[in-house]
Design a protein around this motif. Sequence first.
Motif, PDB file in Angstrom:
ATOM      1  N   VAL A 114       0.839  -1.192   0.000  1.00 11.28           N
ATOM      2  CA  VAL A 114       0.000   0.000   0.000  1.00 11.28           C
ATOM      3  C   VAL A 114       0.878   1.248   0.000  1.00 11.28           C
ATOM      4  CG1 VAL A 114      -1.937  -1.099   1.196  1.00 11.28           C
ATOM      5  CG2 VAL A 114      -0.081  -0.058   2.535  1.00 11.28           C
ATOM      6  N   LEU A 115       0.230   2.404  -0.175  1.00  5.87           N
ATOM      7  CA  LEU A 115       0.921   3.689  -0.061  1.00  5.87           C
ATOM      8  C   LEU A 115       0.584   4.307   1.287  1.00  5.87           C
ATOM      9  CD1 LEU A 115       0.528   5.263  -3.620  1.00  5.87           C
ATOM     10  CD2 LEU A 115       2.558   4.216  -2.612  1.00  5.87           C
ATOM     11  N   VAL A 116       1.643   4.703   2.015  1.00  6.58           N
ATOM     12  CA  VAL A 116       1.468   5.191   3.387  1.00  6.58           C
ATOM     13  C   VAL A 116       1.998   6.628   3.473  1.00  6.58           C
ATOM     14  CG1 VAL A 116       2.051   4.849   5.815  1.00  6.58           C
ATOM     15  CG2 VAL A 116       1.726   2.864   4.305  1.00  6.58           C
ATOM     16  N   ALA A 117       1.142   7.515   4.008  1.00  4.80           N
ATOM     17  CA  ALA A 117       1.582   8.875   4.319  1.00  4.80           C
ATOM     18  C   ALA A 117       2.172   8.845   5.722  1.00  4.80           C
ATOM     19  CB  ALA A 117       0.405   9.837   4.242  1.00  4.80           C
ATOM     20  N   THR A 118       3.453   9.127   5.818  1.00 13.56           N
ATOM     21  CA  THR A 118       4.135   9.056   7.114  1.00 13.56           C
ATOM     22  C   THR A 118       3.868  10.317   7.933  1.00 13.56           C
ATOM     23  OG1 THR A 118       6.138   9.977   6.129  1.00 13.56           O
ATOM     24  CG2 THR A 118       5.951   7.582   6.175  1.00 13.56           C
ATOM     25  N   VAL A 119       4.196  10.244   9.212  1.00 16.69           N
ATOM     26  CA  VAL A 119       3.982  11.396  10.098  1.00 16.69           C
ATOM     27  C   VAL A 119       4.809  12.590   9.590  1.00 16.69           C
ATOM     28  CG1 VAL A 119       4.305  12.295  12.425  1.00 16.69           C
ATOM     29  CG2 VAL A 119       3.444   9.965  12.091  1.00 16.69           C
ATOM     30  N   GLY A 120       4.141  13.745   9.443  1.00 16.00           N
ATOM     31  CA  GLY A 120       4.794  14.944   8.927  1.00 16.00           C
ATOM     32  C   GLY A 120       4.519  15.207   7.460  1.00 16.00           C
ATOM     33  N   ALA A 121       4.012  14.184   6.739  1.00 14.80           N
ATOM     34  CA  ALA A 121       3.698  14.374   5.322  1.00 14.80           C
ATOM     35  C   ALA A 121       2.442  15.229   5.177  1.00 14.80           C
ATOM     36  CB  ALA A 121       3.492  13.024   4.638  1.00 14.80           C
ATOM     37  N   THR A 122       2.411  16.042   4.141  1.00 16.23           N
ATOM     38  CA  THR A 122       1.227  16.856   3.853  1.00 16.23           C
ATOM     39  C   THR A 122       0.513  16.288   2.632  1.00 16.23           C
ATOM     40  OG1 THR A 122       2.258  18.845   4.743  1.00 16.23           O
ATOM     41  CG2 THR A 122       0.389  19.173   3.280  1.00 16.23           C
ATOM     42  N   LEU A 123      -0.775  16.043   2.775  1.00 13.44           N
ATOM     43  CA  LEU A 123      -1.589  15.496   1.690  1.00 13.44           C
ATOM     44  C   LEU A 123      -2.407  16.603   1.038  1.00 13.44           C
ATOM     45  CD1 LEU A 123      -2.932  12.123   3.160  1.00 13.44           C
ATOM     46  CD2 LEU A 123      -0.890  12.537   1.806  1.00 13.44           C
ATOM     47  N   TYR A 124      -2.555  16.507  -0.280  1.00 14.59           N
ATOM     48  CA  TYR A 124      -3.331  17.463  -1.060  1.00 14.59           C
ATOM     49  C   TYR A 124      -4.437  16.686  -1.777  1.00 14.59           C
ATOM     50  CZ  TYR A 124       0.724  20.450  -0.252  1.00 14.59           C
ATOM     51  OH  TYR A 124       1.724  21.188   0.325  1.00 14.59           O
ATOM     52  N   PRO A 125      -5.564  16.451  -1.114  1.00 16.92           N
ATOM     53  CA  PRO A 125      -6.610  15.613  -1.695  1.00 16.92           C
ATOM     54  C   PRO A 125      -7.244  16.250  -2.927  1.00 16.92           C
ATOM     55  CG  PRO A 125      -7.385  16.641   0.323  1.00 16.92           C
ATOM     56  CD  PRO A 125      -5.929  16.954   0.220  1.00 16.92           C
ATOM     57  N   THR A 126      -7.884  15.413  -3.754  1.00 18.35           N
ATOM     58  CA  THR A 126      -8.545  15.899  -4.960  1.00 18.35           C
ATOM     59  C   THR A 126      -9.602  16.937  -4.619  1.00 18.35           C
ATOM     60  OG1 THR A 126      -8.162  13.756  -6.017  1.00 18.35           O
ATOM     61  CG2 THR A 126      -9.797  15.190  -7.022  1.00 18.35           C
TER      62      THR A 126
END
Length: 825
Positions: A114-126
Amino acid sequence: MGSLNPFCLSGKFGFTEAHKSMRISINRLKKYIALTQSPEEIAALLTQSGLEVEGVEEFVSIPGGLEGIVIGEVLTCIKHPDADKLSLTTVDIGADEPSQIVCGAPNVEAGQKVLVATVGATLYPTEGDAFTIKKAKIRGQASEGMICAEDELGIGTSHAGIMVLDTDLPNGTPASQIIPVTHDHILEIGLTPNRADAASHLGVARDLKALLGKELCIDSSPEVKKEAEGPKISVNVENSTDCPRYAGVTITDLKVGPSPQWLQDFLRSLDLEPINNVVDITNYILHDLGQPLHAFDAAQISDGKVIVKKLPKDSKFVTLDEKERKLSGEELMICDSKGGMCIAGIFGGIGSGVTENTTSIFLESAYFSPDVIRKGAQYHGLKTDASFRFERGTDPNMPVYALKQAVKLLQEVAGGKVASDIVDIYPQPVADFEIEVEYGHINRLIGKKIAPSEVKSILESLDIQVQNETEQGFKAIVKPYRVDVTREADIIEEILRIYGFQQVALSENLRTDYLAEHPAKDLNKLQYRLSEILSGQGYFEIITNSLTKPSYAEKSGFLDASQNVEIYNKLSEDLGVMRQTLLFSGLEVLAHNINRRQTDVKVFEFGTVYQKGESGYEEGKRLAIFHTGNRSAESWLEEAKPFGFADVYSTVERILEKLGIQIGDVSMIESQPFTYGLRLMLGQKELGIIGLVDDKMLKLAEVRQEVWFAELNWDLICKKASGLKRYQEISKFPEVRRDLSLVIDKTVNYDQVKSVALKAGGKLLQRIGVFDVYQGDKIESGKKAYALSFYLQDQENTLTDKVIDKTMSKLIQAFQNEVGAVIRS
């Protein structure tokens, strides 16, 4: 022309309105020329040569570039003990220990990659705002990261479940190794009308070739051979004056669908929305080579005939936006046997464009007369990327080359097959320009002697041939794509912009001639006009004595008594010195009025101030503004409202706006003569001061109520004023309001916020308003919250959601970076 025709005005039809500036991809430029310079260095180089780069913007095909997103493996997956719809997982992300992650996706299972967003990563959702991953507790269980779905990463719209990968890459591998991310830099070039040749990546690359002395790498013209049977299309150009060259080819067996990712990324970097592979290729060629193309659905061309001609005046033609338009009779039309299919070079019709069901197209590549396109676009009020180029002048030698490049791409990405030979109707080839040039004229106009060998080298680097060279001069042969180079002066301008303006030293004795008149400012008229404006706003003008009391300077604490200009034969001690400020003479007027029950006063004065300077006595003109008492009297409708800081500040703002002066830096004053106030700067010079007059000053003048005071440097204003006549057409397009709430430090003032906003918002931001200010226990100590309204308006177009969102994103980023603001949701 159906719903996917590339000659339309909006993204849903596959064509966009003409851009006000050229967007140029550095990645694409590097395909043409070996560039080692940074984007900023390239921008500076182009600007110096006449292609003004208005900005450099970083482009990432996936917002955030998947930073902090890694490949992980779900080791265990059990039901969350306190939530039926959640799972408790442990995930190997390549760290020393597996990470525990709470996941709400229904399809999560042990053994998955799977793809994992680690702690501190910023996500830019659709959809929705960006957010940063933090360590958290979800229903009592620790969660260190997030297993991501497509839409959460901004790479798709699906939220049915997490993305499950089929990969052997090790755990902890960055996601960008499995999902390609395009990184690019985009140059925003403010294209002047004469540089039609630079309205493409190839055009900009040509200039860089000359500036850097490097060779261009241009793809050879691919061979186009008929390889399949398809619709038979004949072409008849009845008006060769307005259409000197018309080329086309039939492509069949097309599969219309989404473009490959590289093509979509390229278009998005230029602010174009991908439509489908056929339309996207025509837009790609337009922005890459500067040659507009047009794709007709071959099945919709009546009797297989393409006719280039004009239709009678008042003929009705329904364009792609479903509007019925009456023709002027002067437009050039692309027709079939039944009537018009397209306003040539401008806008498509409703019936013959490319749709998702299209399998065969007739692809047009033409050279149209700039005059006929300009008149047609103006008459119908249509400005498109194609008309933008055609009306300025395209390259008559480009249509067939561009057509072949497009065919090659259609074969690669749409499975197309060539179903005809290339039609190329070009009865009267456009000749190169031949210009006689003298070396003496070059040296005289540039102001410096340039060696003939260097002149020749510069011109040849610009694809301008030098023939019949003698000691006196030569003949320059210019290719017709340089529509702006037709005279000797134009050749000299080309030499100079590549040679470098900065290499021409300035003479010690400069002179110039003006074609236009520049009358001197009438300062008396300027003062009189401004007096009228202030009087119209309810102010009274006062004139006070330039002689004043020495005690004002001695006791005030903000004036230097040693700088007083003393009168030798003084009439009295009260009139013993010349004034250093208009403050005290104005306060005396207020005291006189207040003592006679006139407590609500607004006055202004133009007056001179004096002091001793290093080189003798100095004097200067000042404008003073005073407010005291109430700005609205008590009545049955409302209570009395006292004057405040905003009243005097807004008056100063209006004065400066009328005179075309922009305030520079603004700083706080917390010393005499004010309780608090502001210092306004214009560059390195003090423009004026505004504030609430300190009680000590009031006591000296025997004034017993609050006074707001502003003193402006009238001499400086007169130097910088651009005049009072400033008119602008009212925009026909609607204004849009967007609101933001900012949490900022108390030390940050509104003028700093406003300055950041005006810089980031650009021309679209018309004005800013504050509708709430909060300081209290609901936010951190030492902070305050501003609720701001932003009014956006384009003077030439209706704003789209995409443009509005992009502008607001720039504002948010600027507030965060420059004043440390936190945006409240």
